[in-house]
Design an enzyme around this catalytic site. Structure first.
Site, PDB file in Angstrom:
ATOM      1  N   ASP A   3       0.849  -1.189   0.000  1.00 63.64           N
ATOM      2  CA  ASP A   3       0.000   0.000   0.000  1.00 63.64           C
ATOM      3  C   ASP A   3       0.884   1.238   0.000  1.00 63.64           C
ATOM      4  O   ASP A   3       2.005   1.220   0.526  1.00 63.64           O
ATOM      5  CB  ASP A   3      -0.922   0.013   1.223  1.00 63.64           C
ATOM      6  CG  ASP A   3      -1.952   1.129   1.146  1.00 63.64           C
ATOM      7  OD1 ASP A   3      -2.534   1.332   0.068  1.00 63.64           O
ATOM      8  OD2 ASP A   3      -2.175   1.815   2.161  1.00 63.64           O
ATOM      9  N   ASP A   6      -3.145  -0.687   6.719  1.00 65.79           N
ATOM     10  CA  ASP A   6      -3.953  -1.122   5.583  1.00 65.79           C
ATOM     11  C   ASP A   6      -3.421  -2.416   4.979  1.00 65.79           C
ATOM     12  O   ASP A   6      -4.198  -3.278   4.552  1.00 65.79           O
ATOM     13  CB  ASP A   6      -4.002  -0.027   4.522  1.00 65.79           C
ATOM     14  CG  ASP A   6      -4.900   1.142   4.925  1.00 65.79           C
ATOM     15  OD1 ASP A   6      -5.495   1.071   6.017  1.00 65.79           O
ATOM     16  OD2 ASP A   6      -4.986   2.113   4.164  1.00 65.79           O
ATOM     17  N   HIS A  42      -5.049  10.975   4.974  1.00 65.29           N
ATOM     18  CA  HIS A  42      -4.062  10.109   5.628  1.00 65.29           C
ATOM     19  C   HIS A  42      -3.453  10.699   6.895  1.00 65.29           C
ATOM     20  O   HIS A  42      -2.783   9.992   7.648  1.00 65.29           O
ATOM     21  CB  HIS A  42      -2.944   9.715   4.662  1.00 65.29           C
ATOM     22  CG  HIS A  42      -2.359  10.859   3.886  1.00 65.29           C
ATOM     23  ND1 HIS A  42      -1.784  11.962   4.472  1.00 65.29           N
ATOM     24  CD2 HIS A  42      -2.271  11.048   2.539  1.00 65.29           C
ATOM     25  CE1 HIS A  42      -1.352  12.779   3.529  1.00 65.29           C
ATOM     26  NE2 HIS A  42      -1.646  12.259   2.348  1.00 65.29           N
ATOM     27  N   GLU A  46      -6.325  18.697   1.560  1.00 65.57           N
ATOM     28  CA  GLU A  46      -7.296  17.619   1.326  1.00 65.57           C
ATOM     29  C   GLU A  46      -6.645  16.249   1.444  1.00 65.57           C
ATOM     30  O   GLU A  46      -7.279  15.284   1.879  1.00 65.57           O
ATOM     31  CB  GLU A  46      -7.991  17.777  -0.025  1.00 65.57           C
ATOM     32  CG  GLU A  46      -7.070  17.833  -1.231  1.00 65.57           C
ATOM     33  CD  GLU A  46      -6.676  19.260  -1.601  1.00 65.57           C
ATOM     34  OE1 GLU A  46      -6.366  19.479  -2.795  1.00 65.57           O
ATOM     35  OE2 GLU A  46      -6.671  20.130  -0.715  1.00 65.57           O
ATOM     36  N   GLU A  58       0.690   5.744   0.414  1.00 64.60           N
ATOM     37  CA  GLU A  58      -0.039   6.989   0.639  1.00 64.60           C
ATOM     38  C   GLU A  58       0.657   8.059  -0.190  1.00 64.60           C
ATOM     39  O   GLU A  58       1.890   8.002  -0.389  1.00 64.60           O
ATOM     40  CB  GLU A  58      -0.068   7.370   2.117  1.00 64.60           C
ATOM     41  CG  GLU A  58      -0.792   6.369   3.015  1.00 64.60           C
ATOM     42  CD  GLU A  58      -2.270   6.207   2.699  1.00 64.60           C
ATOM     43  OE1 GLU A  58      -2.862   7.097   2.038  1.00 64.60           O
ATOM     44  OE2 GLU A  58      -2.842   5.179   3.096  1.00 64.60           O
ATOM     45  N   HIS A  78      -6.227   6.700   6.924  1.00 61.50           N
ATOM     46  CA  HIS A  78      -5.422   5.822   6.069  1.00 61.50           C
ATOM     47  C   HIS A  78      -4.010   5.729   6.641  1.00 61.50           C
ATOM     48  O   HIS A  78      -3.396   6.725   7.000  1.00 61.50           O
ATOM     49  CB  HIS A  78      -5.380   6.365   4.645  1.00 61.50           C
ATOM     50  CG  HIS A  78      -6.661   6.194   3.907  1.00 61.50           C
ATOM     51  ND1 HIS A  78      -6.793   5.372   2.814  1.00 61.50           N
ATOM     52  CD2 HIS A  78      -7.886   6.725   4.116  1.00 61.50           C
ATOM     53  CE1 HIS A  78      -8.038   5.416   2.373  1.00 61.50           C
ATOM     54  NE2 HIS A  78      -8.715   6.231   3.144  1.00 61.50           N
TER      55      HIS A  78
END
Length: 233
Positions: free
Chosen positions: A7, A155, A57, A52, A9, A150
């Protein structure tokens, strides 16, 4: 079978528009079970993080100040990935960002034949239903209560559980095998002793049974060669 759950970010949604990776996490699976081996790095994106993105996250510019640049972690990341298949939820998104970062670092992109998209698998299994990671955790009974925002390594661990269920669920004995593997060496067979406990039949009952069989069953199969006992019993 070695696989990697991965994963990322990022600062946004479009690597072609200058968005960058800020976190990379990966969890190793062998035969669908986590081995405990992980890779996790925060990355300096060399640009500001939009508000945003921070709301998604939780990372701010200050959180990533002084962290290594992607080019500095690329070699360790690729070594951990090896040549194993890479599982990610909405995998084209993660592959797109990693390919952009690898290209920027002067390295070849990831082989797309290694890509396993768990979102596509979920959509095929649950057509027309929500298939986000949170939705799948709820549907499959996986505890995701700690997922307030997140987080790539969390995750990955959740997705590892989801992927196991998508692949058919836990098979009997897997948890036992994992506990044995992590608990230490298994005792060698020669160290285990067994005490035989034969069933003893009183002689009079054996005689009565033989008489009953002789009167009711003609040419009993188990009394014929090669099944019949020899002179040594």
């Amino acid at each position: 079978m070695r696989q990697i759950v991965l994963d990322t970010e990022t600062t946004g949604l479009e690597p072609s528009q200058g968005d960058r990776v800020i976190e990379v996490a990966a969890v190793e699976l062998v035969n669908l079970l986590p081995t405990g081996a992980t890779f996790h790095c925060l990355v300096d994106p060399e640009r500001d993080i939009p508000a945003e993105a921070t709301r998604v996250h939780g990372f701010t510019n200050g959180d990533l100040a002084g962290k290594p640049k992607f080019s500095e972690i690329a070699e360790d990341m690729l070594a951990f990935l090896g040549d194993a298949p890479i599982i990610a939820h909405n995998a084209p998104f993660d592959f797109g960002f990693l390919d952009a970062e690898l290209t920027r670092a002067g390295r070849p992109p990831l082989d797309r034949t290694r890509m396993v998209d768990s979102l596509a698998i979920a959509k095929e299994r649950y057509p027309g239903m929500p298939n986000s990671l949170d939705a799948l955790c709820r549907r499959l009974g996986i505890d995701n209560s700690m997922r307030s925002s997140h987080n790539a390594i969390l995750d990955c661990r959740l997705l590892a559980q989801v992927y196991l269920e998508l692949m058919g669920g836990k098979q009997p004995g897997l948890e036992l095998a994992a506990s044995i593997r992590t608990a230490g060496p298994v005792l060698a067979a020669e160290t285990v002793s067994w005490t035989p406990r034969p069933i003893l039949v009183p002689e009079e009952r054996a005689v009565a049974h033989a008489a009953f069989v002789g009167s009711k069953v003609k040419e009993a199969l188990w009394l014929q060669p090669p099944f019949a006992p020899g002179k040594d019993g």
